[in-house]
Motif scaffolding. Structure first.
Motif, PDB file in Angstrom:
ATOM      1  N   THR A 328      47.457  76.115  60.740  1.00  0.00           N
ATOM      2  CA  THR A 328      46.474  77.546  61.242  1.00  0.00           C
ATOM      3  C   THR A 328      45.892  77.335  59.772  1.00  0.00           C
ATOM      4  O   THR A 328      46.132  77.195  58.528  1.00  0.00           O
ATOM      5  CB  THR A 328      47.783  79.037  60.867  1.00  0.00           C
ATOM      6  OG1 THR A 328      48.579  78.912  59.779  1.00  0.00           O
ATOM      7  CG2 THR A 328      48.503  79.042  62.451  1.00  0.00           C
ATOM      8  N   THR A 329      44.588  78.217  60.320  1.00  0.00           N
ATOM      9  CA  THR A 329      44.045  77.619  58.149  1.00  0.00           C
ATOM     10  C   THR A 329      42.593  79.451  58.221  1.00  0.00           C
ATOM     11  O   THR A 329      42.227  79.544  59.253  1.00  0.00           O
ATOM     12  CB  THR A 329      43.510  76.729  58.418  1.00  0.00           C
ATOM     13  OG1 THR A 329      42.601  76.783  57.315  1.00  0.00           O
ATOM     14  CG2 THR A 329      42.109  76.404  58.745  1.00  0.00           C
ATOM     15  N   ALA A 330      42.484  79.629  56.894  1.00  0.00           N
ATOM     16  CA  ALA A 330      41.528  81.110  57.004  1.00  0.00           C
ATOM     17  C   ALA A 330      40.298  80.261  57.164  1.00  0.00           C
ATOM     18  O   ALA A 330      39.723  81.544  57.142  1.00  0.00           O
ATOM     19  CB  ALA A 330      42.587  82.077  55.681  1.00  0.00           C
ATOM     20  N   TYR A 331      40.872  79.670  56.250  1.00  0.00           N
ATOM     21  CA  TYR A 331      38.981  78.995  55.622  1.00  0.00           C
ATOM     22  C   TYR A 331      39.319  77.485  55.786  1.00  0.00           C
ATOM     23  O   TYR A 331      39.639  76.705  55.399  1.00  0.00           O
ATOM     24  CB  TYR A 331      38.663  79.873  54.096  1.00  0.00           C
ATOM     25  CG  TYR A 331      39.076  80.836  54.372  1.00  0.00           C
ATOM     26  CD1 TYR A 331      38.213  81.860  53.916  1.00  0.00           C
ATOM     27  CD2 TYR A 331      39.988  81.159  53.264  1.00  0.00           C
ATOM     28  CE1 TYR A 331      38.192  82.999  54.208  1.00  0.00           C
ATOM     29  CE2 TYR A 331      40.330  82.183  52.973  1.00  0.00           C
ATOM     30  CZ  TYR A 331      39.438  82.978  53.311  1.00  0.00           C
ATOM     31  OH  TYR A 331      39.519  85.100  52.934  1.00  0.00           O
ATOM     32  N   PHE A 332      38.189  77.146  56.657  1.00  0.00           N
ATOM     33  CA  PHE A 332      38.131  75.731  57.244  1.00  0.00           C
ATOM     34  C   PHE A 332      36.806  75.055  56.301  1.00  0.00           C
ATOM     35  O   PHE A 332      35.192  75.437  57.247  1.00  0.00           O
ATOM     36  CB  PHE A 332      37.774  75.768  58.505  1.00  0.00           C
ATOM     37  CG  PHE A 332      38.018  74.306  58.839  1.00  0.00           C
ATOM     38  CD1 PHE A 332      39.437  73.384  58.943  1.00  0.00           C
ATOM     39  CD2 PHE A 332      37.057  73.423  59.402  1.00  0.00           C
ATOM     40  CE1 PHE A 332      39.467  72.065  59.175  1.00  0.00           C
ATOM     41  CE2 PHE A 332      37.261  72.479  60.424  1.00  0.00           C
ATOM     42  CZ  PHE A 332      38.216  71.570  60.320  1.00  0.00           C
ATOM     43  N   VAL A 333      36.253  74.491  55.247  1.00  0.00           N
ATOM     44  CA  VAL A 333      35.284  73.765  54.742  1.00  0.00           C
ATOM     45  C   VAL A 333      36.120  71.861  54.783  1.00  0.00           C
ATOM     46  O   VAL A 333      35.800  71.767  53.167  1.00  0.00           O
ATOM     47  CB  VAL A 333      34.962  74.658  53.682  1.00  0.00           C
ATOM     48  CG1 VAL A 333      33.271  73.619  53.088  1.00  0.00           C
ATOM     49  CG2 VAL A 333      34.858  75.646  54.178  1.00  0.00           C
ATOM     50  N   LYS A 394      47.879  80.002  56.071  1.00  0.00           N
ATOM     51  CA  LYS A 394      47.807  78.502  55.853  1.00  0.00           C
ATOM     52  C   LYS A 394      48.819  77.755  56.080  1.00  0.00           C
ATOM     53  O   LYS A 394      50.036  77.503  55.179  1.00  0.00           O
ATOM     54  CB  LYS A 394      47.511  78.209  54.719  1.00  0.00           C
ATOM     55  CG  LYS A 394      46.173  79.622  53.826  1.00  0.00           C
ATOM     56  CD  LYS A 394      47.094  80.334  52.722  1.00  0.00           C
ATOM     57  CE  LYS A 394      46.010  81.096  52.465  1.00  0.00           C
ATOM     58  NZ  LYS A 394      44.805  81.243  52.338  1.00  0.00           N
ATOM     59  N   THR A 395      48.903  77.235  56.828  1.00  0.00           N
ATOM     60  CA  THR A 395      50.297  76.667  57.565  1.00  0.00           C
ATOM     61  C   THR A 395      50.405  74.757  58.699  1.00  0.00           C
ATOM     62  O   THR A 395      49.237  75.925  59.470  1.00  0.00           O
ATOM     63  CB  THR A 395      51.910  77.028  58.493  1.00  0.00           C
ATOM     64  OG1 THR A 395      50.327  77.985  59.748  1.00  0.00           O
ATOM     65  CG2 THR A 395      51.408  78.771  58.154  1.00  0.00           C
ATOM     66  N   ALA A 396      51.708  74.937  58.385  1.00  0.00           N
ATOM     67  CA  ALA A 396      50.934  73.031  59.287  1.00  0.00           C
ATOM     68  C   ALA A 396      52.830  73.235  59.979  1.00  0.00           C
ATOM     69  O   ALA A 396      53.414  73.270  59.207  1.00  0.00           O
ATOM     70  CB  ALA A 396      50.577  71.762  58.841  1.00  0.00           C
ATOM     71  N   VAL A 397      52.655  72.877  61.192  1.00  0.00           N
ATOM     72  CA  VAL A 397      54.324  72.373  61.581  1.00  0.00           C
ATOM     73  C   VAL A 397      53.747  70.651  62.443  1.00  0.00           C
ATOM     74  O   VAL A 397      53.067  71.077  63.463  1.00  0.00           O
ATOM     75  CB  VAL A 397      54.751  73.414  62.574  1.00  0.00           C
ATOM     76  CG1 VAL A 397      54.145  73.712  63.827  1.00  0.00           C
ATOM     77  CG2 VAL A 397      55.991  72.963  63.237  1.00  0.00           C
ATOM     78  N   ASN A 409      44.211  76.510  51.371  1.00  0.00           N
ATOM     79  CA  ASN A 409      43.500  75.965  52.381  1.00  0.00           C
ATOM     80  C   ASN A 409      42.490  74.828  53.011  1.00  0.00           C
ATOM     81  O   ASN A 409      43.024  73.760  51.554  1.00  0.00           O
ATOM     82  CB  ASN A 409      42.247  77.259  52.113  1.00  0.00           C
ATOM     83  CG  ASN A 409      42.194  78.821  52.584  1.00  0.00           C
ATOM     84  OD1 ASN A 409      42.763  78.827  53.672  1.00  0.00           O
ATOM     85  ND2 ASN A 409      41.996  79.706  50.733  1.00  0.00           N
ATOM     86  N   LEU A 410      42.418  74.756  54.227  1.00  0.00           N
ATOM     87  CA  LEU A 410      41.871  73.720  54.375  1.00  0.00           C
ATOM     88  C   LEU A 410      40.361  73.432  54.420  1.00  0.00           C
ATOM     89  O   LEU A 410      39.387  72.846  54.839  1.00  0.00           O
ATOM     90  CB  LEU A 410      41.945  73.146  55.695  1.00  0.00           C
ATOM     91  CG  LEU A 410      43.445  72.720  56.044  1.00  0.00           C
ATOM     92  CD1 LEU A 410      43.812  72.479  57.736  1.00  0.00           C
ATOM     93  CD2 LEU A 410      43.982  71.887  55.764  1.00  0.00           C
ATOM     94  N   ASP A 411      39.899  73.068  52.769  1.00  0.00           N
ATOM     95  CA  ASP A 411      38.764  73.593  52.454  1.00  0.00           C
ATOM     96  C   ASP A 411      38.321  72.990  50.939  1.00  0.00           C
ATOM     97  O   ASP A 411      39.498  72.831  50.648  1.00  0.00           O
ATOM     98  CB  ASP A 411      38.332  75.151  51.709  1.00  0.00           C
ATOM     99  CG  ASP A 411      38.711  75.971  51.301  1.00  0.00           C
ATOM    100  OD1 ASP A 411      39.628  75.394  50.332  1.00  0.00           O
ATOM    101  OD2 ASP A 411      38.257  77.256  51.121  1.00  0.00           O
TER     102      ASP A 411
END
Length: 474
Positions: A328-333, A394-397, A409-411
């Motif tokens: 899950t990510t709020a901002y993706f750049v 901002k999570t990952a599993v 974030n992934l940005d």
């Protein structure tokens, strides 16, 4: 979060965005390092990682037994055989055994847990936050900090200057007058800085350490937007029109056990780095004992060290995923290497699924992320957009055993310009709770299919194209 965020007064945030954009044009663009070596799955397995507990490093036999137990529960995974040791080399931080980890899956439960821990503080409170708003939530917390300081508990506060640009200076002046030690991270006003003016570097971390025994980290800031649950809604309630009306969907976590000392070190290191001295005396490192069974690694990243720790961790984790990668990510750049790691994972059969927001507090960010949907969908990555709540988590599993929660974030901003903090957890039970939360978000989301996405109109396509031209500075 990105530069402009959470703001009830968007004009100030827009001004700040414009300032940073202009500065970004004037200065040279920073670049991320080539980390292609982290994606070489054919490389030989790494050596066993360092695992410590409250008494020091574990013997090889005990270390291997812990990893074997995880593998028995989740099945063989390169996350365990390769990535975990690589992650140590990237971060320089050990895995710490014997921790109790609690998933805090929304704003109200997070704020209650943090306030309860602060009320119980006896020695010190170390709080680091990007946003600290002068609203009912912020004032309640400020009152409590002042109360604890008056009771003899040392209170140290780090807050980001840009993140608190809408918070009156008098708000923090009241805290200082009460004896709370405060640090304004990289002041926006150059007259308030004691050294180099580093306007584009922000402290995006969210960290609370109480008495050196309990730590909290994740994506939750100090703001009233977290005052209502993002999972509870009336059938008669109309969908929110924008981020100002919506409940905010975020994820935080609570940690007890020996790993708390690693998060404490990150707080104290920031304080020393920015002030040249440690904060006032307190018992920052009390003896800690095992409180649970989770393995936890504290990972901090700062552009001042140019270590790109969290960025490298994400690339390596995705490169070594074998079964599932749910994010899950709020901002993706993203940059091309993060994209490639995701695409390669999907093409070798990993279930890569990502939950994005369907609306956000900064519209340009939404289109910057959507500009990558075509590439993601073509690689077989599943895309979902969260409805009815402002997604800020901002999570990952990955592979049912490796989880991370944090501020990153992934940005490009998180990877290049922000001080960030993440907790990595190796624990099948915690990963199960993370997976259940991910599935819960999926039920509140709409899937974006290739066919559906191909039918979007020309106006949407133009917005995506236009935003990509200056997405680096968002």
């Amino acid at each position: 979060m990105n530069i402009a965020a959470h703001a009830p007064r968007f004009s100030h945030r827009l001004t700040w965005c414009i300032i940073v954009f202009i500065v970004g044009i004037v200065v040279a663009c920073a670049t991320l390092p080539d980390v292609g070596y982290l994606q070489a799955r054919e490389a030989a397995p790494a050596s066993a990682p360092t695992i410590v507990n409250a008494h020091g490093e574990l013997a090889q036999g005990k270390k291997q037994a812990l990893l074997n137990n995880l593998e028995d529960k989740t099945g063989a995974s390169d996350i365990l055989t390769k990535h975990v040791a690589v992650e140590e080399a990237i971060s320089g931080a050990p895995l710490v055994a014997g921790n109790k980890v609690v998933l805090l899956d929304d704003g109200p439960i997070t704020m209650r847990a943090m306030m309860n821990a602060i009320r119980a503080a006896r020695d010190h409170i170390n709080l680091e936050t990007y946003i600290f708003e002068d609203d009912e939530v912020g004032r309640a917390l400020a009152d409590l900090l002042i109360e604890k300081q008056a009771a003899g508990v040392r209170v140290n506060l780090i807050y980001d200057s840009a993140g608190t640009i809408d918070t009156a200076r008098e708000f923090f002046g009241r805290l200082r007058a009460a004896g709370v030690s405060t640090l304004e991270f990289n002041p926006v006003n150059p007259l308030h800085t004691g050294g180099d003016w580093e306007l584009n570097q922000r402290d995006h971390r969210k960290l609370l350490v109480v008495d050196g025994r309990i730590a909290f980290t994740g994506g939750v800031n100090i703001s009233k937007v977290y005052g209502k649950s993002s999972f509870l809604k009336s059938r008669r309630q109309a969908p929110p029109k924008d981020a100002k009306e919506a409940a905010w969907r975020d994820t935080h976590m609570q940690i007890e056990g020996p790993a708390v000392a690693e998060f404490q070190k990150l707080f104290l290191e920031t304080w020393r780095r920015k002030t040249g001295r440690p904060p006032g005396d307190a018992h920052y490192f009390p003896p800690l004992t095992a409180q649970g069974t989770a393995l936890v690694r504290a990972i901090g990243s700062t552009p001042e060290h140019a270590d790109y720790t969290i960025y490298k961790t994400y690339v390596s984790a995705l490169a070594n995923a074998d079964k599932t990668a749910h994010l899950t990510t709020a901002y993706f750049v993203p940059d091309r290497q993060i994209l490639r790691a995701m695409q390669d994972a999907a093409r070798r059969g990993v279930d890569v699924s990502i939950v994005f927001p369907s609306f956000t507090d900064v519209g340009m960010i939404l289109y910057a992320g959507r500009a990558y949907y075509d590439e993601l969908l073509e690689a077989g990555i599943k895309i979902y957009e969260r409805k009815d709540a402002m997604l800020h988590a901002k999570t990952a599993v990955i592979d049912g055993v490796w989880s991370t929660i944090g501020s990153t974030n992934l940005d490009m901003r998180s990877f290049l310009h922000n001080d960030e903090i993440n907790a990595v957890v190796l624990d099948a039970e915690f990963a199960g709770r993370m997976e259940a939360l991910f599935q819960r978000d999926l039920r509140e989301s709409s899937e974006i299919t290739r066919e559906q996405w191909s039918r979007r109109g020309p106006v949407e396509r133009i917005k995506e194209w236009a935003v990509q031209l200056f997405s680096y500075w968002l």
